[in-house]
Design a protein around this motif. Structure first.
Motif, PDB file in Angstrom:
ATOM      1  N   TYR A 252      -0.015  25.466  19.330  1.00 59.40           N
ATOM      2  CA  TYR A 252      -0.968  24.977  20.329  1.00 59.40           C
ATOM      3  C   TYR A 252      -1.254  23.480  20.231  1.00 59.40           C
ATOM      4  O   TYR A 252      -2.003  22.942  21.050  1.00 59.40           O
ATOM      5  N   ILE A 253      -0.687  22.814  19.229  1.00 62.91           N
ATOM      6  CA  ILE A 253      -0.992  21.398  18.997  1.00 62.91           C
ATOM      7  C   ILE A 253      -0.808  20.561  20.260  1.00 62.91           C
ATOM      8  O   ILE A 253      -1.650  19.732  20.617  1.00 62.91           O
ATOM      9  N   SER A 254       0.296  20.774  20.958  1.00 62.93           N
ATOM     10  CA  SER A 254       0.609  19.926  22.120  1.00 62.93           C
ATOM     11  C   SER A 254      -0.327  20.147  23.298  1.00 62.93           C
ATOM     12  O   SER A 254      -0.363  19.351  24.233  1.00 62.93           O
ATOM     13  N   THR A 255      -1.118  21.231  23.259  1.00 62.98           N
ATOM     14  CA  THR A 255      -2.017  21.530  24.376  1.00 62.98           C
ATOM     15  C   THR A 255      -3.408  20.941  24.171  1.00 62.98           C
ATOM     16  O   THR A 255      -4.218  20.952  25.100  1.00 62.98           O
ATOM     17  N   LEU A 256      -3.700  20.435  22.988  1.00 61.59           N
ATOM     18  CA  LEU A 256      -5.049  19.950  22.701  1.00 61.59           C
ATOM     19  C   LEU A 256      -5.305  18.611  23.401  1.00 61.59           C
ATOM     20  O   LEU A 256      -4.454  17.719  23.380  1.00 61.59           O
ATOM     21  N   PRO A 257      -6.487  18.447  23.997  1.00 60.92           N
ATOM     22  CA  PRO A 257      -6.802  17.221  24.753  1.00 60.92           C
ATOM     23  C   PRO A 257      -7.336  16.093  23.878  1.00 60.92           C
ATOM     24  O   PRO A 257      -7.990  15.178  24.372  1.00 60.92           O
ATOM     25  N   PHE A 258      -7.090  16.150  22.569  1.00 64.30           N
ATOM     26  CA  PHE A 258      -7.537  15.104  21.654  1.00 64.30           C
ATOM     27  C   PHE A 258      -6.497  14.977  20.545  1.00 64.30           C
ATOM     28  O   PHE A 258      -5.594  15.808  20.406  1.00 64.30           O
ATOM     29  N   ASN A 259      -6.610  13.911  19.774  1.00 67.28           N
ATOM     30  CA  ASN A 259      -5.667  13.672  18.685  1.00 67.28           C
ATOM     31  C   ASN A 259      -6.054  14.487  17.455  1.00 67.28           C
ATOM     32  O   ASN A 259      -7.248  14.639  17.143  1.00 67.28           O
ATOM     33  N   VAL A 260      -5.046  14.986  16.746  1.00 70.50           N
ATOM     34  CA  VAL A 260      -5.294  15.819  15.571  1.00 70.50           C
ATOM     35  C   VAL A 260      -4.422  15.343  14.415  1.00 70.50           C
ATOM     36  O   VAL A 260      -3.227  15.081  14.588  1.00 70.50           O
ATOM     37  N   ILE A 261      -5.027  15.238  13.235  1.00 73.12           N
ATOM     38  CA  ILE A 261      -4.288  14.974  12.001  1.00 73.12           C
ATOM     39  C   ILE A 261      -4.419  16.221  11.127  1.00 73.12           C
ATOM     40  O   ILE A 261      -5.532  16.631  10.780  1.00 73.12           O
ATOM     41  N   ILE A 262      -3.292  16.840  10.804  1.00 69.12           N
ATOM     42  CA  ILE A 262      -3.293  18.043   9.970  1.00 69.12           C
ATOM     43  C   ILE A 262      -3.006  17.639   8.536  1.00 69.12           C
ATOM     44  O   ILE A 262      -2.061  16.908   8.255  1.00 69.12           O
ATOM     45  N   ARG A 263      -3.826  18.106   7.625  1.00 70.28           N
ATOM     46  CA  ARG A 263      -3.629  17.824   6.204  1.00 70.28           C
ATOM     47  C   ARG A 263      -3.539  19.139   5.438  1.00 70.28           C
ATOM     48  O   ARG A 263      -4.292  20.074   5.711  1.00 70.28           O
TER      49      ARG A 263
ATOM     50  N   ALA B 102       7.264  14.813  -2.416  1.00 67.08           N
ATOM     51  CA  ALA B 102       6.530  13.623  -1.958  1.00 67.08           C
ATOM     52  C   ALA B 102       7.069  13.143  -0.618  1.00 67.08           C
ATOM     53  O   ALA B 102       6.308  12.794   0.287  1.00 67.08           O
ATOM     54  N   ALA B 103       8.395  13.127  -0.489  1.00 69.33           N
ATOM     55  CA  ALA B 103       9.011  12.678   0.760  1.00 69.33           C
ATOM     56  C   ALA B 103       8.610  13.570   1.918  1.00 69.33           C
ATOM     57  O   ALA B 103       8.301  13.107   3.019  1.00 69.33           O
ATOM     58  N   GLU B 104       8.600  14.892   1.671  1.00 67.87           N
ATOM     59  CA  GLU B 104       8.226  15.832   2.730  1.00 67.87           C
ATOM     60  C   GLU B 104       6.771  15.654   3.139  1.00 67.87           C
ATOM     61  O   GLU B 104       6.430  15.724   4.321  1.00 67.87           O
ATOM     62  N   SER B 105       5.896  15.429   2.172  1.00 67.54           N
ATOM     63  CA  SER B 105       4.467  15.291   2.492  1.00 67.54           C
ATOM     64  C   SER B 105       4.168  13.998   3.238  1.00 67.54           C
ATOM     65  O   SER B 105       3.210  13.919   3.999  1.00 67.54           O
ATOM     66  N   LEU B 106       5.004  12.971   3.012  1.00 64.70           N
ATOM     67  CA  LEU B 106       4.787  11.675   3.656  1.00 64.70           C
ATOM     68  C   LEU B 106       5.647  11.499   4.912  1.00 64.70           C
ATOM     69  O   LEU B 106       5.521  10.492   5.614  1.00 64.70           O
ATOM     70  N   PHE B 107       6.540  12.467   5.144  1.00 56.65           N
ATOM     71  CA  PHE B 107       7.444  12.397   6.298  1.00 56.65           C
ATOM     72  C   PHE B 107       8.323  11.149   6.253  1.00 56.65           C
ATOM     73  O   PHE B 107       8.541  10.480   7.267  1.00 56.65           O
TER      74      PHE B 107
ATOM     75  N   LEU C  43       0.827  -1.207   0.000  1.00 57.60           N
ATOM     76  CA  LEU C  43       0.000   0.000   0.000  1.00 57.60           C
ATOM     77  C   LEU C  43       0.863   1.258   0.000  1.00 57.60           C
ATOM     78  O   LEU C  43       0.476   2.282  -0.586  1.00 57.60           O
ATOM     79  N   GLU C  44       2.028   1.204   0.637  1.00 53.98           N
ATOM     80  CA  GLU C  44       2.890   2.382   0.691  1.00 53.98           C
ATOM     81  C   GLU C  44       3.399   2.768  -0.691  1.00 53.98           C
ATOM     82  O   GLU C  44       3.732   3.930  -0.923  1.00 53.98           O
ATOM     83  N   TRP C  45       3.483   1.784  -1.615  1.00 54.85           N
ATOM     84  CA  TRP C  45       3.886   2.125  -2.978  1.00 54.85           C
ATOM     85  C   TRP C  45       2.868   3.088  -3.594  1.00 54.85           C
ATOM     86  O   TRP C  45       3.246   4.058  -4.255  1.00 54.85           O
ATOM     87  N   TYR C  46       1.593   2.778  -3.360  1.00 58.42           N
ATOM     88  CA  TYR C  46       0.544   3.644  -3.903  1.00 58.42           C
ATOM     89  C   TYR C  46       0.543   5.012  -3.224  1.00 58.42           C
ATOM     90  O   TYR C  46       0.297   6.045  -3.862  1.00 58.42           O
ATOM     91  N   ARG C  47       0.789   5.055  -1.924  1.00 56.06           N
ATOM     92  CA  ARG C  47       0.855   6.340  -1.220  1.00 56.06           C
ATOM     93  C   ARG C  47       1.964   7.220  -1.824  1.00 56.06           C
ATOM     94  O   ARG C  47       1.762   8.412  -2.072  1.00 56.06           O
ATOM     95  N   SER C  48       3.120   6.608  -2.041  1.00 51.18           N
ATOM     96  CA  SER C  48       4.241   7.359  -2.600  1.00 51.18           C
ATOM     97  C   SER C  48       3.942   7.801  -4.035  1.00 51.18           C
ATOM     98  O   SER C  48       4.245   8.934  -4.426  1.00 51.18           O
ATOM     99  N   PHE C  49       3.337   6.909  -4.816  1.00 52.22           N
ATOM    100  CA  PHE C  49       2.964   7.251  -6.191  1.00 52.22           C
ATOM    101  C   PHE C  49       2.021   8.455  -6.213  1.00 52.22           C
ATOM    102  O   PHE C  49       2.214   9.408  -6.987  1.00 52.22           O
ATOM    103  N   LYS C  50       1.010   8.419  -5.352  1.00 58.38           N
ATOM    104  CA  LYS C  50       0.054   9.528  -5.288  1.00 58.38           C
ATOM    105  C   LYS C  50       0.740  10.819  -4.874  1.00 58.38           C
ATOM    106  O   LYS C  50       0.474  11.897  -5.436  1.00 58.38           O
ATOM    107  N   ALA C  51       1.642  10.753  -3.909  1.00 61.07           N
ATOM    108  CA  ALA C  51       2.340  11.950  -3.429  1.00 61.07           C
ATOM    109  C   ALA C  51       3.238  12.541  -4.509  1.00 61.07           C
ATOM    110  O   ALA C  51       3.308  13.764  -4.681  1.00 61.07           O
TER     111      ALA C  51
END
Length: 300
Positions: free
Chosen positions: A110-121, A22-27, A4-12
């Motif tokens: 402020y990310i580290s102060t939030l009491p829930f999980n966050v995914i930034i896109r 692509a590398a930066e966007s996928l970390f 599946l990671e092949w497809y993720r990289s292809f899309k990026a």
């Protein structure tokens, strides 16, 4: 079997146009992205990109493959987001979409102060509106409103797109021309200067030029940098011009590192909106992020 990671990289790679992007966007590392691409090309049996300098141009086969996998991959990523095991039991996870520069100026601290999980896109606004409607994103920050009946928008701030220059830029001649409203001479003076822009995005420049000169800008920036915050850093204390949102450089203007040269004959303003689905299970978490944004934007 396809990883599946092949497809993720292809899309990026397809979306960013470069292995580095692509590398930066996928970390992940650039060699890792290259390995994923070569493995996928070996599996499918044909080239997916033509390599021209640093740019990756999709082949016809690559375009066909992208159109086949983009929607299923988005659904898989959405499933992964909702069903992945959290580091904390019963902790909600919400996905927030915005441009990279807005994140750096506002939410990042402020990310580290939030009491829930966050995914930034990060992404283009039409794409984020579509992902919000499909449930991939839970909240977006956008200057564009969509038409979906499932999404509600709330205006919370505004930005003015302005012409700025490094503090060493001599703008006296331009100011004299502006007082005379000599648009032809103003345009010629501007085109003789050194300009900064961002890779693949000239929206601010094109809209500003069209609004004030009633024509399309027929030149490209001299220096292309990764993002708008990079432009601000490059201009600080030096020379050059750029067209950017005013809130991104307010601090530098106050510190006399950058100066506003022209707001245009007709100021170009964007209203910033929160966008979220009307029936969301994350109303309380979204409310927390909205309040953070409002507080930060008032202080900028």
């Amino acid at each position: 079997m396809v990883n599946l990671e092949w497809y993720r990289s292809f899309k990026a790679i397809y979306k960013t146009g470069t292995l580095t992007g692509a590398a930066e966007s996928l970390f992940i590392s650039q060699p890792g992205v290259s390995l994923h691409l070569s493995s996928l090309e070996s599996y499918v049996g044909y080239k997916l990109f033509e390599r021209t300098g640093r740019k990756m141009i999709p082949t016809e086969k690559g375009k066909v493959l992208y159109n086949f996998i983009v929607e299923p991959l988005a659904k898989l990523e959405d499933a992964e987001k909702h069903f992945q095991k959290s580091t904390e039991k019963h902790t909600p996870t919400i996905s927030v979409g915005m441009c990279f520069e807005t994140f750096q100026i506002t939410l990042e601290q402020y990310i580290s102060t939030l009491p829930f999980n966050v995914i930034i896109r990060f992404g283009e606004y039409p794409e984020m509106l579509d992902q919000l409607d499909k449930g991939i994103l839970d909240l977006i920050i956008t200057p564009q409103k969509g038409n979906s009946p499932n999404i509600e928008h709330e205006a919370f701030s505004s930005e003015t797109i302005v012409l700025v220059g490094g503090i060493e830029t001599d703008g006296q001649a331009f100011a004299t021309l502006a007082k005379k409203n000599d648009l032809s001479a103003m345009e010629e003076w501007l085109k003789q200067q050194k300009w900064y822009g961002t890779a693949g995005d000239m929206e601010h420049l094109l809209r500003f030029w069209q609004l004030n000169f009633s024509k399309r800008a027929d030149f490209r920036p001299n220096y292309i940098v990764p993002n708008l915050n990079s432009i601000v850093r490059c201009l600080s204390g030096g020379k050059g011009l750029a067209i950017i949102p005013d809130f991104l450089c307010k601090k530098e203007v106050e510190e006399e590192k950058i100066k506003v040269i022209w707001q245009g004959t007709t100021p170009l303003k964007n209203i910033l909106y929160f966008g979220c689905r009307k029936n969301t299970q994350y109303a309380s978490e979204i409310h927390v992020i909205k309040n953070l944004f409002k507080e930060v934007m008032v202080s900028i």
